[in-house]
Scaffold this motif. Structure first.
Motif, PDB file in Angstrom:
ATOM      1  N   LEU A  60      46.010  40.273  40.444  1.00 37.11           N
ATOM      2  CA  LEU A  60      47.499  39.695  39.868  1.00 37.11           C
ATOM      3  C   LEU A  60      48.124  40.934  39.404  1.00 37.11           C
ATOM      4  N   LYS A  61      49.312  40.895  39.858  1.00 36.97           N
ATOM      5  CA  LYS A  61      50.632  41.835  39.699  1.00 36.97           C
ATOM      6  C   LYS A  61      51.592  41.091  38.725  1.00 36.97           C
ATOM      7  N   ILE A  62      52.117  42.337  37.869  1.00 42.32           N
ATOM      8  CA  ILE A  62      53.564  41.888  37.160  1.00 42.32           C
ATOM      9  C   ILE A  62      54.511  42.580  37.672  1.00 42.32           C
ATOM     10  N   ASN A  63      55.580  41.974  38.114  1.00 40.30           N
ATOM     11  CA  ASN A  63      56.717  42.846  38.445  1.00 40.30           C
ATOM     12  C   ASN A  63      56.340  43.872  39.512  1.00 40.30           C
ATOM     13  N   GLY A  64      55.459  43.278  40.451  1.00 35.71           N
ATOM     14  CA  GLY A  64      54.806  44.392  41.481  1.00 35.71           C
ATOM     15  C   GLY A  64      53.827  45.386  41.059  1.00 35.71           C
ATOM     16  N   ALA A  65      53.291  45.368  39.716  1.00 40.05           N
ATOM     17  CA  ALA A  65      52.413  46.311  39.385  1.00 40.05           C
ATOM     18  C   ALA A  65      51.205  45.804  39.226  1.00 40.05           C
ATOM     19  N   LEU A  66      50.107  46.194  39.591  1.00 37.78           N
ATOM     20  CA  LEU A  66      48.666  45.567  39.790  1.00 37.78           C
ATOM     21  C   LEU A  66      48.038  45.894  38.258  1.00 37.78           C
ATOM     22  N   LYS A  67      47.649  44.473  38.039  1.00 39.58           N
ATOM     23  CA  LYS A  67      47.142  44.448  36.487  1.00 39.58           C
ATOM     24  C   LYS A  67      45.563  43.995  36.474  1.00 39.58           C
ATOM     25  N   GLN A  68      45.145  43.079  37.354  1.00 35.61           N
ATOM     26  CA  GLN A  68      43.845  42.625  37.452  1.00 35.61           C
ATOM     27  C   GLN A  68      43.516  42.678  38.851  1.00 35.61           C
ATOM     28  N   ASN A  69      42.339  43.194  39.234  1.00 35.85           N
ATOM     29  CA  ASN A  69      41.795  43.325  40.506  1.00 35.85           C
ATOM     30  C   ASN A  69      40.331  43.531  40.607  1.00 35.85           C
ATOM     31  N   GLY A  70      39.627  42.412  40.591  1.00 31.54           N
ATOM     32  CA  GLY A  70      38.400  42.155  40.441  1.00 31.54           C
ATOM     33  C   GLY A  70      37.403  41.515  41.611  1.00 31.54           C
ATOM     34  N   THR A  71      36.385  41.379  41.385  1.00 28.47           N
ATOM     35  CA  THR A  71      35.623  40.478  42.554  1.00 28.47           C
ATOM     36  C   THR A  71      34.598  39.485  41.850  1.00 28.47           C
ATOM     37  N   THR A  72      34.476  38.186  42.277  1.00 30.37           N
ATOM     38  CA  THR A  72      33.497  37.420  41.815  1.00 30.37           C
ATOM     39  C   THR A  72      32.217  37.634  41.863  1.00 30.37           C
ATOM     40  N   ALA A  73      31.758  38.788  42.628  1.00 27.55           N
ATOM     41  CA  ALA A  73      30.447  39.371  42.543  1.00 27.55           C
ATOM     42  C   ALA A  73      30.073  39.718  41.085  1.00 27.55           C
ATOM     43  N   ASP A  74      31.018  40.099  40.370  1.00 23.63           N
ATOM     44  CA  ASP A  74      30.824  40.575  39.218  1.00 23.63           C
ATOM     45  C   ASP A  74      30.525  39.553  37.828  1.00 23.63           C
TER      46      ASP A  74
END
Ligand SMILES: [Mg+2]
Ligand SMILES: [Mg+2]
Ligand SMILES: [Mg+2]
Lengths: 215, 215
Positions: free
Chosen positions: A141-155
């Protein structure tokens, strides 16, 4: 029909605290078994839409993998869980964090904090066959182009069959119901004027679906 | 159609702590504004049916007046609230009290404690025209012939237009949704083998509807 779940589904069952880094960032304790809350289907808003943040509310984004239920079931075993899934959907579990903090302290229900109209941005129905392994997907998930969430469903702490087993030990899951499987770390506020972009991708980075919304 | 709300409705919005004697009996504090939680429609069970009490659960009865929504609305004013009501229904908000006590202490959602299958015994659709004044009705509940709850809707803290105004300030109410308006005092356990009889009556004592269920 499961593919029209946004219009025909009756409930959204959302799992809390299913990624350990997210539990840490909110200073919560890890659950011994899965727990969930209900969101109303009136909270859906489709991609391209707007999330309305009520005045006085601090609204946090939580990007999540959704499971679309394909056939009804109660007391579903982990072995049978996969047969009750018709497909998947990318979703955001918007949360009125300041209201949620208040009701948690008072022992009150979460329903209002999670249930405002437009608090569940939702993507397209993704047929089950399209996804090889739902426990190996990227959620970002990005807000105004900045990455805020970056996860994997493996976790995920509790994996999908366990979630379906747990929920269906309490309530029947019906065709068109959506199960939200929890959010990875990086949650934070969305404010008026923000442009939010969410992506679901396979391990190679190939896009499976995306959602864009404004606030 | 509102008259088929048990089959077609999407949500049950249940108000907590709306009668002061009931607030006292559970040692709760009175709310400054209404609050609510969601129950899934999979919790409905019709009169003549059985409430299934899961093992380890202490299940309490809460007899309540239900409002059946007749047309959709958001931000409904108190002046317009009555026009969104299609009718009424007698209902019981069964509650896993020991589980609810536990989640209240931990600041967790109420959804499981309120949401088990069969935890909302429900009567017939009562068209609005049948009831002269919804704030002047008797609500009573007997277990094995002994009177446990016997209240009047005149004692609601927040009256019906205020409840509809509050809920719809957060989420759209749709046709077929049910609003539970809170329970008078006298709540207590229902155990396996019990026969429960509930009555909704007008001020003269004339029956408007009844529900019978076993546990
Ligand atoms: Mg979430
Ligand atoms: Mg809740
Ligand atoms: Mg109640």
């Amino acid at each position: 029909m499961a593919s029209s779940f946004i219009r025909t589904g009756k409930k959204i069952v959302a799992i809390g605290r299913n990624y350990s880094e997210h539990i840490k960032e909110l200073s919560n304790t890890a659950p011994k078994e899965p727990f969930f809350f209900l969101k109303p289907t009136t909270s859906y808003v489709s991609t391209g839409g707007q999330v309305e943040i009520p005045s006085g509310i601090i609204a946090h984004h939580e990007v999540e993998l959704g499971l679309v239920i394909g056939k009804p079931g109660r007391d579903i075993s982990q072995a049978n869980a996969e047969s009750h899934i018709a497909g998947y959907a990318l979703a955001v579990d918007m949360t009125a964090r300041n209201l949620q903090d208040r009701v948690k302290k008072s022992g009150l229900p979460w329903s209002a904090a999670k249930g405002f109209d437009t608090f569940t941005p939702i993507g397209s129905f993704i047929p089950k066959e399209t996804i090889k392994d739902p426990h190996d997907l990227r959620l970002s998930l990005k807000i105004n182009g900045a990455l805020k969430q970056n996860g994997t469903t493996a976790d995920m702490i509790f994996r999908i069959p366990r979630l379906i087993e747990h929920i269906s030990s309490i309530m029947t899951l019906e065709e068109g119901d959506l199960v939200l499987t929890g959010t990875p770390s990086g949650v934070g506020p969305v404010v008026a004027g923000d442009k939010v972009e969410c992506l679901l991708a396979d391990p190679s980075g190939k896009e499976l679906d995306s959602i864009v919304f404004t606030a």
